[in-house]
Enzyme design. Structure first.
Site, PDB file in Angstrom:
ATOM      1  N   ASP A 189       0.858  -1.174   0.000  1.00 10.31           N
ATOM      2  CA  ASP A 189       0.000   0.000   0.000  1.00 10.31           C
ATOM      3  C   ASP A 189       0.906   1.239   0.000  1.00 10.31           C
ATOM      4  O   ASP A 189       2.133   1.150   0.055  1.00 10.31           O
ATOM      5  CB  ASP A 189      -0.926  -0.010   1.213  1.00 10.31           C
ATOM      6  CG  ASP A 189      -2.244   0.701   0.949  1.00 10.31           C
ATOM      7  OD1 ASP A 189      -2.240   1.679   0.175  1.00 10.31           O
ATOM      8  OD2 ASP A 189      -3.276   0.291   1.507  1.00 10.31           O
ATOM      9  N   GLU A 241     -10.877   5.964   4.545  1.00  7.40           N
ATOM     10  CA  GLU A 241      -9.878   5.385   5.436  1.00  7.40           C
ATOM     11  C   GLU A 241     -10.018   5.866   6.882  1.00  7.40           C
ATOM     12  O   GLU A 241     -11.117   5.966   7.402  1.00  7.40           O
ATOM     13  CB  GLU A 241      -8.479   5.601   4.861  1.00  7.40           C
ATOM     14  CG  GLU A 241      -8.334   4.979   3.472  1.00  7.40           C
ATOM     15  CD  GLU A 241      -6.904   4.922   2.980  1.00  7.40           C
ATOM     16  OE1 GLU A 241      -5.990   4.636   3.768  1.00  7.40           O
ATOM     17  OE2 GLU A 241      -6.703   5.151   1.771  1.00  7.40           O
TER      18      GLU A 241
END
Length: 642
Positions: A318, A527
């Site tokens: 990521d 997120e």
């Protein structure tokens, strides 16, 4: 991932690059190029992919190999510095850039890569997670939680196909999707990116989204080998491996604490489905499993995913994940590189600090701290995906595909998805007739609430910007719920709109309205910014519900990425609809509100009464929901549609 676009390929040098990068370019360009007459096996599309990979790998320098393992942010990619590239959330070539502008940017980068010694094309990636959602005027589909509510795998496959077309319209052949998380706690800020709390539901949707994006795997295709079915398909990325939806208290990037058996039972199966369907890449989660950061978990990445599950594509980190293994980030970076590469990471998102990464990795390989075999395995996997994508034969964007961006048939598909995703939770008070469908020929109606006339709120996070943004100037084309209502009702119907009606005025004028539609919900988020331990309806949503529904017949639509605390207000409502995050096509909402189509959606996750019950999932011993997983009332279409 908090990115939008990434690139990976070959490294060259810019005036601002570190001296090491410039020396590396010299190494790339001073090597002897193949002559025009020389037969080069890796350039021959008739050769098996594995033989092409082996041939190209044998010709590469260490620096070129590490260039393949690097992915940088679009803003740092120039024709002088070319790696594999991504666009972070909201990272665009220019504000409101057209498909042609996107294509020109990708073309320039790709042409620069093709001029390097070996001519290895870049792979450009973008977070196309509910349509090609970074791009102005793209079709924005419902987020995954809404798709889970449809229970329609064929629909999800068609959405994957449309998303692939709209990504290719901008010249981008790789998307960081689908998210195959099994969200077990709605307090998690990424829960709307999950198809639901049930593993089997997520498996079903994963299989069909992967085939929609990448194409149908041919019969007898070897398990685990990446497959991309042509120039209108894209490479996909199953994420975030593994257990990201099971963290304690739903805290993003936190620790998932459970037995290995439960991890394999709840969170791993969708990855196996993706591997079976030929997924090209897998992205690793920021989270930890029983205290071990996933990015350094060799047992799960190498022993389980690669060896036991036979995944043959590449594993990608990521955004800046190598930095974030330590706290504070970037501390002991040299060691973090070693840990992640040893764990089985093949490509590293290093959006900004790529010279340091490349220098450190080269040094560790030359000193024997990281084995060359591990580098060769990583590069072989990356090249295998690039060959499978056809990038060596067709590296440049196709200008004929620009018309696919926001195409009318894609908007019609998104509208279908919206109407199938809506879940009817209440329809009429006890002892009274059903409230829905609503009458189109009402004399006067009221529309109220913060989400009635706001495309940004309808679309949620990961829309043009990483976090999304409220307002109607974000996506280009789109229809708000208010606009859809005005189109649906009779021309003689008076539609009055107030985001926050005055309570005294409502009391005086209540009898003037035949009914009200109240639309409330969450603001956009993505997120960690979406982590929420209370899950109350954001103010003034609850007050609007009580004020309006307290004096007239009302339908409440909740526009949110997850269930919210609505138990105290249900008795006020005549009808209640979970609308999730429907995207740009608001007319899908009115298709079912006014009876042109019936309600068919089913809850993809449990609707709790109180956050004190969380986490609570279907099958738990203590299960006392407001509405259970799979619940959803049905209505029949007045117009005969299904």
């Amino acid at each position: 991932m908090r990115s939008s676009q990434f690139i990976s390929s070959t490294m060259a040098c810019s005036p601002t690059a570190a001296a090491f990068a410039c020396l590396l370019v010299a190494a790339v360009f001073l090597a002897s190029p193949a002559t025009a007459a020389e037969y080069v096996k890796y350039k021959d599309p008739k050769q098996p992919i594995n033989e092409r990979v082996d041939d190209l790998l044998s010709r590469m320098t260490l620096e070129e190999k590490i260039g393949q393992m690097s992915q940088i942010e679009r803003a740092n990619a120039t024709t002088e510095v070319i790696e594999n590239v991504l666009s972070g959330g909201g990272s665009v070539p220019s504000e409101k850039a057209t498909a042609s502008v996107w294509q020109k940017m990708v073309t320039a980068m790709q042409k620069a890569a093709l001029k390097t010694r070996l001519g290895i094309p870049i792979i450009y990636g973008i977070d196309a997670v509910h349509g090609n959602n970074n791009v102005y005027n793209a079709t924005i589909f419902p987020h995954n939680v809404g798709l889970g509510a449809t229970r329609d795998p064929n629909l999800v496959k068609r959405i994957g196909e449309a998303t692939a077309h709209e990504a290719r319209a901008t010249g981008i052949p790789y998307t960081f999707a689908p998210c195959v998380a099994v969200c077990r706690d709605p307090r998690w800020g990424r829960c709307y990116e999950s198809y639901g709390e049930d593993t089997r539901l997520v498996q079903l949707m994963t299989s069909n989204m992967v085939t929609g994006l990448q194409g149908d795997v041919p019969a007898k295709h070897p398990k685990g080998v990446p497959f991309v079915g042509g120039p209108k398909k894209v490479a996909g990325c199953a994420k975030h491996f593994v257990g990201d939806g099971g963290t304690q208290r739903g805290i993003n990037e936190n620790n998932t604490v459970m037995s290995f058996h439960d991890l394999m039972r709840i969170h791993m199966p969708p990855y196996d489905n993706a591997v079976i369907k030929g997924i090209s890449t897998v992205m690793i989660s920021y989270s930890s499993f029983n205290g071990v950061k996933m990015h350094e978990n060799k047992f799960l990445i190498t022993d389980t995913l690669k060896n036991k599950m036979n995944f043959r594509g590449f594993v990608i980190t990521d955004w800046q994940a190598v930095d974030r293994i330590t706290n504070p980030p970037h501390k002991h970076y040299y060691h973090s590189i070693q840990e992640t590469i040893h764990a089985g990471i093949d490509m590293v998102m290093i959006p900004y600090d790529y010279p340091e990464f490349v220098a450190d990795l080269v040094k560790q390989v030359k000193q024997g701290q990281i084995k060359l075999d591990r580098v060769n395995d990583a590069v072989s996997r990356i090249l295998r995906v690039k060959f499978a994508m056809g990038l060596f034969e067709d590296p440049l964007p196709d200008p004929r595909l620009t018309k696919e961006l926001g195409a009318q048939e894609h908007r019609a598909l998104a509208r279908e998805a919206v109407r199938k995703s809506l879940v009817l939770l209440k329809n009429g008070k006890k002892g009274e007739k059903p409230t829905l469908p609503l009458a189109k020929k009402a004399k006067k109606i009221l529309v109220a609430g913060s989400h009635a006339h706001d495309l940004g709120n309808q679309c949620g996070g990961w829309t043009i910007k990483w976090q999304g943004k409220s307002g109607n100037n974000l996506t280009g084309v789109g229809t708000t719920i208010l606009e859809a209502i005005k189109k649906a009702v009779s021309k003689n119907t008076s539609v009055e709109y107030s985001e926050r009606p005055d309570k005294d005025d409502l009391t005086k004028s209540a009898n003037d309205y035949e009914y009200a539609v109240v639309v409330v919900g969450e603001p956009p988020y993505a997120e960690t910014a979406g982590d929420n331990q209370n899950l109350t309806v954001p103010s003034p949503g609850a007050e609007v519900i009580k004020d309006v529904c307290g004096v007239m017949k009302c339908v409440v639509l909740v526009v949110s990425g997850r269930p919210l605390v609505i138990h105290p207000y249900v008795d006020y409502m005549d009808a209640l609809v979970a609308a999730w995050l429907p995207g740009t096509e608001g007319q899908g909402v009115t298709d079912v509100l006014f009876g042109d189509y019936g309600f068919t959606g089913k809850l993809p996750r449990t609707w709790f009464k109180s956050v004190d019950q969380l986490p609570m999932n279907y099958g738990d011993k203590r299960y006392d929901p407001l509405f259970p997983f799979g619940y959803g009332l049905s209505t029949k279409a007045a117009g005969g549609h299904n």
